[in-house]
Design a protein around this motif. Structure first.
Motif, short mmCIF file in Angstrom:
data_model
loop_
_atom_site.label_atom_id
_atom_site.label_comp_id
_atom_site.label_asym_id
_atom_site.label_seq_id
_atom_site.Cartn_x
_atom_site.Cartn_y
_atom_site.Cartn_z
N LYS A 63 36.83 -15.43 14.04
CA LYS A 63 36.77 -16.00 15.08
C LYS A 63 37.55 -15.20 16.29
CE LYS A 63 35.99 -20.38 14.99
NZ LYS A 63 36.46 -22.08 14.32
N TYR A 64 36.74 -14.73 17.16
CA TYR A 64 37.33 -14.20 18.47
C TYR A 64 37.32 -14.97 19.68
CZ TYR A 64 37.05 -10.30 15.01
OH TYR A 64 37.13 -9.50 14.07
N TYR A 65 38.21 -14.87 20.57
CA TYR A 65 38.15 -15.60 21.71
C TYR A 65 38.66 -14.61 22.87
CZ TYR A 65 38.09 -19.55 24.94
OH TYR A 65 37.66 -20.62 25.77
N ASP B 163 32.37 -14.13 15.09
CA ASP B 163 31.97 -15.31 15.83
C ASP B 163 32.71 -15.08 17.03
OD1 ASP B 163 31.23 -17.61 16.96
OD2 ASP B 163 32.36 -19.09 15.36
N ARG C 258 33.45 -16.02 21.26
CA ARG C 258 33.40 -16.91 22.28
C ARG C 258 34.27 -16.32 23.35
NH1 ARG C 258 31.88 -22.52 21.85
NH2 ARG C 258 33.00 -23.56 23.61
N PHE D 65 38.02 -24.40 19.56
CA PHE D 65 37.57 -23.56 18.75
C PHE D 65 38.21 -22.77 17.51
CE2 PHE D 65 36.41 -18.55 18.88
CZ PHE D 65 35.15 -18.78 18.34
N PRO E 284 40.31 -20.06 17.13
CA PRO E 284 39.94 -18.52 16.85
C PRO E 284 41.21 -17.61 16.21
CG PRO E 284 41.02 -18.77 19.22
CD PRO E 284 40.91 -20.13 19.00
N ASP E 285 40.86 -16.66 15.42
CA ASP E 285 41.74 -15.80 14.75
C ASP E 285 42.65 -15.30 15.60
OD1 ASP E 285 41.00 -16.59 11.43
OD2 ASP E 285 39.18 -15.98 12.39
#
Length: 372
Positions: free
Chosen positions: A2-4, A31, A33, A83, A85-86
């Protein structure tokens, strides 16, 4: 994973979109955002807030919108927390991003920064905050690596994403382009007056004062995507000039010369090998404040990267009709023009060729997956 991603203006949207494409190549299940714009949205992922909703320029405008800005910061923190994120990837836009980074680091999120804030230009004290709050920094200007090294901070130089952005564009059919935009066959002088209302108003007046002195050329205003045609209309009525919105690269690709407001546009113009005069005029108070903070020999990226004067910079009082006319004449027909082409090729070599987005994406994905 997961990337923000948080980007805050048109250029951040462009580089963010190319970074997202590269991330998806490295991690097809990514994923994402993000805070950004239409280009990032076209790649995929989920747009949380458009940069147009949070564009403020200059000290006064920021102060007037403090409540709005703190609301955005609060909302951003909440959204990140939900969220989980990673990794959070910040793109430029330091005022907002460094605030979020401080909080994110305290919450143990992994923080990466693509396109360093210009701490080498002003308030170098921010380097200590960056060292504290940012796990990895990906720089796009060759001199930034050495700059950070003097502070004991090791960063990655990944190349400049503009080289990719320009190389990936289809060739423009000049005849077709002129026809579509009702341009004559005269050589084009492109006017790039910036993207924000205040700077456009200050720049265009001086730029357009030359129109009657250069009858063998046509002046074309490059409209910024962030401004409506209505805003430009008043400038166009008074002068017999053309206007083309949101097609700056296409316009540069067929221009003979350009008058450019200081900023990323000076580098874009150089990479399109268009001889240019750099223009800059700010509100007097903002300029004097900035002058005390900024410690640079030059204001244009072209000269900063080359570490010498390649393009002429007309700043504040020097940006007047007489000087601008003289400098424009110099790049239209003289040795200065030939010298500029040679310098532009050297500049491109210094920037390290194609692949900035891919280089950054590989480093981000490897770093995050090895800690996953």
């Amino acid at each position: 994973m997961k990337y923000y991603i948080i980007a805050g203006e048109a250029s951040g949207d462009l580089h963010g979109s190319n970074l997202m494409k590269a991330l998806l190549k490295e991690d097809s299940k990514a994923d994402i955002r993000f805070w950004g714009g239409d280009l990032m949205k076209a790649v995929g992922g989920e747009l949380i807030m458009h940069y147009k909703e949070r564009q403020f320029m200059g000290f006064a405008e920021v102060i007037m919108n403090l409540r709005k800005i703190s609301g955005h910061i609060k909302f951003c923190k909440k959204d990140i927390s939900q969220f989980q994120p990673d990794v959070i990837i910040f793109i430029d836009n330091s005022g907002f991003n460094l605030r979020i980074a401080k909080w994110a680091k305290e919450q143990n999120f992994r923080t990466h920064y693509y396109i360093s804030p210009q701490v080498w230009a002003s308030r170098a004290s921010r380097v200590e905050k960056i060292k504290r709050d940012i796990d990895a920094m990906y720089c796009i200007l060759p001199f930034e690596k050495d700059f950070y090294k003097t502070y004991g901070y090791d960063v990655h130089f990944v190349g400049h994403p503009l080289i990719d952005a320009i190389a990936d564009r289809p060739q423009v059919d000049e005849t077709e382009f002129r026809k579509t935009h009702q341009l004559s066959n005269l050589p084009i002088i492109a006017l790039l007056p910036g993207s924000r209302k205040q700077e456009i108003t200050k720049m265009l007046g001086v730029m357009l004062s030359l129109v009657d002195d250069f009858k063998d050329f046509q002046f074309v205003i490059a409209g910024a995507p962030s401004q409506d045609f209505e805003f430009y209309k008043t400038f166009i009525k008074k002068n017999n000039v053309s206007f083309i919105s949101n097609k700056t690269y296409d316009l540069l690709s067929i221009s003979y010369a350009a008058l450019v407001t200081s900023g990323t546009a000076t580098l874009e113009t150089a990479l399109y090998k268009v001889p240019q005069v750099v223009c800059y005029k700010a509100n007097a108070i903002s300029y004097h404040i900035a002058k005390r903070i900024i410690t640079l020999k030059f204001i244009s990226l072209v000269n900063l990267i080359m570490d010498r004067e390649v393009v002429t910079e007309l700043i504040q009082g020097d940006l007047n009709k007489k000087r601008l006319k003289k400098e424009l004449n110099a790049i239209l027909n003289s040795d200065k023009r030939e010298q500029l082409f040679l310098d532009y090729f050297e500049l491109e070599k210094k920037l390290g060729g194609k692949g900035a987005s891919e280089n950054a994406a590989k480093l981000i994905v490897n770093s995050v997956s090895s800690n996953h």
